[in-house]
Motif scaffolding. Structure first.
Motif, short mmCIF file in Angstrom:
data_model
loop_
_atom_site.label_atom_id
_atom_site.label_comp_id
_atom_site.label_asym_id
_atom_site.label_seq_id
_atom_site.Cartn_x
_atom_site.Cartn_y
_atom_site.Cartn_z
N ILE A 1 0.82 -1.22 0.00
CA ILE A 1 0.00 0.00 0.00
C ILE A 1 0.86 1.26 0.00
O ILE A 1 0.56 2.24 -0.72
N LEU A 2 1.93 1.29 0.79
CA LEU A 2 2.78 2.48 0.85
C LEU A 2 3.40 2.78 -0.51
O LEU A 2 3.39 3.93 -0.97
N THR A 3 3.92 1.75 -1.18
CA THR A 3 4.50 1.93 -2.51
C THR A 3 3.46 2.44 -3.49
O THR A 3 3.70 3.38 -4.26
N LEU A 4 2.29 1.82 -3.48
CA LEU A 4 1.21 2.20 -4.39
C LEU A 4 0.78 3.64 -4.17
O LEU A 4 0.71 4.43 -5.13
N VAL A 5 0.52 4.02 -2.93
CA VAL A 5 0.02 5.36 -2.63
C VAL A 5 1.06 6.43 -2.94
O VAL A 5 0.74 7.47 -3.54
N LEU A 6 2.31 6.20 -2.54
CA LEU A 6 3.36 7.19 -2.78
C LEU A 6 3.56 7.43 -4.28
O LEU A 6 3.74 8.57 -4.72
N MET A 7 3.52 6.38 -5.06
CA MET A 7 3.72 6.54 -6.51
C MET A 7 2.53 7.22 -7.17
O MET A 7 2.69 7.99 -8.11
N ILE A 8 1.33 6.95 -6.67
CA ILE A 8 0.14 7.64 -7.19
C ILE A 8 0.21 9.13 -6.86
O ILE A 8 -0.01 9.98 -7.72
N ALA B 1 10.14 -9.87 -14.53
CA ALA B 1 10.41 -8.99 -13.41
C ALA B 1 10.60 -9.80 -12.13
O ALA B 1 10.46 -11.02 -12.10
N GLY B 2 10.92 -9.09 -11.03
CA GLY B 2 11.11 -9.74 -9.75
C GLY B 2 9.79 -10.19 -9.16
O GLY B 2 8.75 -10.17 -9.80
N ASP B 3 9.85 -10.57 -7.88
CA ASP B 3 8.64 -11.06 -7.22
C ASP B 3 8.22 -10.18 -6.06
O ASP B 3 7.35 -10.55 -5.26
N ALA B 4 8.82 -8.98 -5.95
CA ALA B 4 8.46 -8.08 -4.85
C ALA B 4 7.11 -7.42 -5.11
O ALA B 4 6.73 -7.17 -6.25
N VAL B 5 6.37 -7.16 -4.04
CA VAL B 5 5.09 -6.46 -4.16
C VAL B 5 5.20 -5.02 -3.64
O VAL B 5 4.22 -4.27 -3.65
N GLY B 6 6.39 -4.65 -3.21
CA GLY B 6 6.61 -3.29 -2.72
C GLY B 6 8.08 -2.95 -2.75
O GLY B 6 8.94 -3.82 -2.94
N LEU B 7 8.39 -1.67 -2.57
CA LEU B 7 9.77 -1.20 -2.60
C LEU B 7 10.10 -0.47 -1.31
O LEU B 7 9.21 0.11 -0.65
N GLY C 1 13.50 1.88 0.83
CA GLY C 1 14.80 2.55 0.75
C GLY C 1 15.03 3.30 -0.55
O GLY C 1 14.14 3.97 -1.08
N ALA C 2 16.24 3.16 -1.08
CA ALA C 2 16.64 3.89 -2.28
C ALA C 2 15.77 3.53 -3.48
O ALA C 2 15.45 4.38 -4.31
N LYS C 3 15.38 2.24 -3.57
CA LYS C 3 14.55 1.82 -4.70
C LYS C 3 13.21 2.55 -4.68
O LYS C 3 12.69 2.95 -5.73
N LEU C 4 12.63 2.72 -3.50
CA LEU C 4 11.36 3.42 -3.40
C LEU C 4 11.52 4.89 -3.78
O LEU C 4 10.67 5.46 -4.47
N VAL C 5 12.62 5.50 -3.33
CA VAL C 5 12.89 6.91 -3.67
C VAL C 5 13.01 7.08 -5.18
O VAL C 5 12.44 8.01 -5.77
N ILE C 6 13.74 6.16 -5.82
CA ILE C 6 13.91 6.22 -7.28
C ILE C 6 12.56 6.07 -7.98
O ILE C 6 12.23 6.81 -8.91
N ALA C 7 11.77 5.10 -7.55
CA ALA C 7 10.47 4.85 -8.18
C ALA C 7 9.54 6.04 -8.03
O ALA C 7 8.85 6.43 -8.98
N VAL C 8 9.51 6.65 -6.84
CA VAL C 8 8.64 7.80 -6.60
C VAL C 8 9.10 8.99 -7.45
O VAL C 8 8.27 9.71 -8.02
N ALA C 9 10.41 9.22 -7.52
CA ALA C 9 10.93 10.32 -8.33
C ALA C 9 10.57 10.12 -9.80
O ALA C 9 10.17 11.07 -10.49
#
Length: 302
Positions: A111-118, A168-174, A176-184
Motif C-alpha cells: 500500500i505504501l509503494t502504491l500510494v506514494l507513486m500515485i 520482473a522480480g517477485d516483490a510487491v513493494g519497494l 529505501g533507495a529503490k522506493l525513492v527512485i520509483a517515486v521520483a
C-alpha cells in the motif's frame, strides 16, 4: 480498505472529468472557435472512434493509449497538432479510471509503494500541466516529437525484455533507495504526460527493473495514471480549451468499450510482437513531429 478508497476515487475521477467537460462545452459552445472545433471533429469522428477502441484495447496490455493515439491522430490528420496533447490526456481519463477500478483488486501491491507513486504522479501532472497552455504549436510539435522518441526507448526495453523487464522480480513493494527512485520517476513521468509521453511503458520498465512483480507494476501503472489525469492534468487542460471535443467524446465512449473488451476477453493475450511494432511506429511518429517542427520553424523565418 485502501483499495476500496482508490476504486471510489477512480469512479469520482471519471465523473469529475465528465462534469468539467460538460461545463466547458456549455460555456463555450456558442463561440466561433468552438463551432470550428466541433465541425473539424465531426469530420473525423468515425476514424477517431476506431483509434480510441484500438488504443484502449492495447492500453490494458500495457502499451499505453498515448502511443497508439499519437500514431493514429498524426497519420490520419484527425486531430490538430495544437490540440493533440490535451485530446489524448483528457480523452484517456475516463477509460483509464475504468481500468483502474477493474484492475486495482488484481494485485497484492504494498500500500505504501502504491500510494506514494500515485501521489507523486498526480503532483507531477498537476505542477507541469500549465506548461501546455503556454506553448505555441512549434513548441508542442518539438516536445511531442522528442517525447515520443524517448517513450519508444522504454517501450523497446520492455518489449525485448532488456534489464529483466518482462521477467520482473517477485516483490510487491519497494523500500529505501529503490522506493525513492520509483517515486521520483513517477513524478517525472506524471509531468511528462502533459506533452504526450505515456506513463505506462516507462513506469512499467522502471518498476520491473527495481524488482516489482508484473501484477504490482500494472496496478501502479493503472492507478497512478487514472489519478494523475483525473485530478492532475485533465482539469487544467480542459480549462485551456486546447483539445478536440468530438475526439475526446469518442475516446471516452469507445475507449471505455476497448478497456472493457480487453478486461473480459484478452487480459492474457501475448502482446510481444504488437508492442515491438508499436514502439517502432512511435519512433517514426516522433520523427514526423520533429520534422514538422523544423518545417514550421523554417517557414516562420521566411
Amino acid at each position: 480498505m485502501v483499495i476500496t478508497v482508490l476504486r471510489v476515487l477512480a469512479l469520482l475521477g471519471a465523473v469529475l472529468t465528465l462534469v468539467l467537460l460538460a461545463m466547458y462545452y456549455k460555456k463555450s459552445k456558442d463561440t466561433e472557435r468552438s463551432r470550428e472545433n466541433l465541425e473539424f471533429g465531426k469530420k473525423h469522428a468515425v476514424y477517431n472512434a476506431v483509434v480510441a477502441l484500438v488504443a484502449n484495447f492495447l492500453d490494458v496490455e500495457g502499451i499505453g493509449t498515448h502511443a497508439v493515439n499519437a500514431i493514429g491522430f498524426k497519420l490520419g490528420k484527425s486531430v490538430e497538432d495544437m490540440n493533440m496533447p490535451g485530446t489524448m490526456n483528457i480523452g484517456a481519463t475516463v477509460p483509464c479510471c475504468l481500468a483502474a477500478f477493474l484492475f486495482y483488486p488484481m494485485a497484492n501491491t504494498d500500500i505504501l509503494t502504491l500510494v506514494l507513486m500515485i501521489v507523486a504522479a498526480v503532483a507531477g501532472a498537476f505542477l507541469l500541466s500549465g506548461i501546455i497552455g503556454k506553448l505555441n504549436m512549434l513548441g508542442i510539435r518539438l516536445l511531442m516529437g522528442v517525447g515520443l522518441i524517448i517513450m519508444s526507448v522504454f517501450m523497446l526495453i520492455r518489449a525485448f525484455g532488456l534489464g529483466n523487464v518482462e521477467f520482473a522480480g517477485d516483490a510487491v513493494g519497494l523500500t529505501g533507495a529503490k522506493l525513492v527512485i520509483a517515486v521520483a520517476c513517477s513524478f517525472i513521468f506524471g509531468g511528462l504526460m502533459n506533452i504526450g509521453v505515456g506513463y505506462y511503458a516507462p513506469i512499467l520498465a522502471i518498476c520491473s527493473m527495481l524488482g516489482l512483480d508484473v501484477a504490482s507494476s500494472m496496478s501502479i501503472m493503472f492507478g497512478a495514471c487514472a489519478m494523475l489525469m483525473a485530478f492532475g492534468n485533465a482539469p487544467k487542460l480542459i480549462k485551456t480549451g486546447k483539445f478536440d471535443m468530438v475526439a475526446v467524446g469518442t475516446q471516452i465512449i469507445f475507449g471505455s468499450i476497448g478497456v472493457a473488451v480487453a478486461y473480459l476477453f484478452v487480459k492474457s493475450l501475448p502482446m510481444h510482437v504488437v508492442a515491438i511494432v508499436v514502439a517502432f511506429a512511435v519512433v517514426i511518429t516522433g520523427i514526423l513531429f520533429v520534422k514538422d517542427y523544423f518545417g514550421g520553424l523554417k517557414a516562420a523565418k521566411r
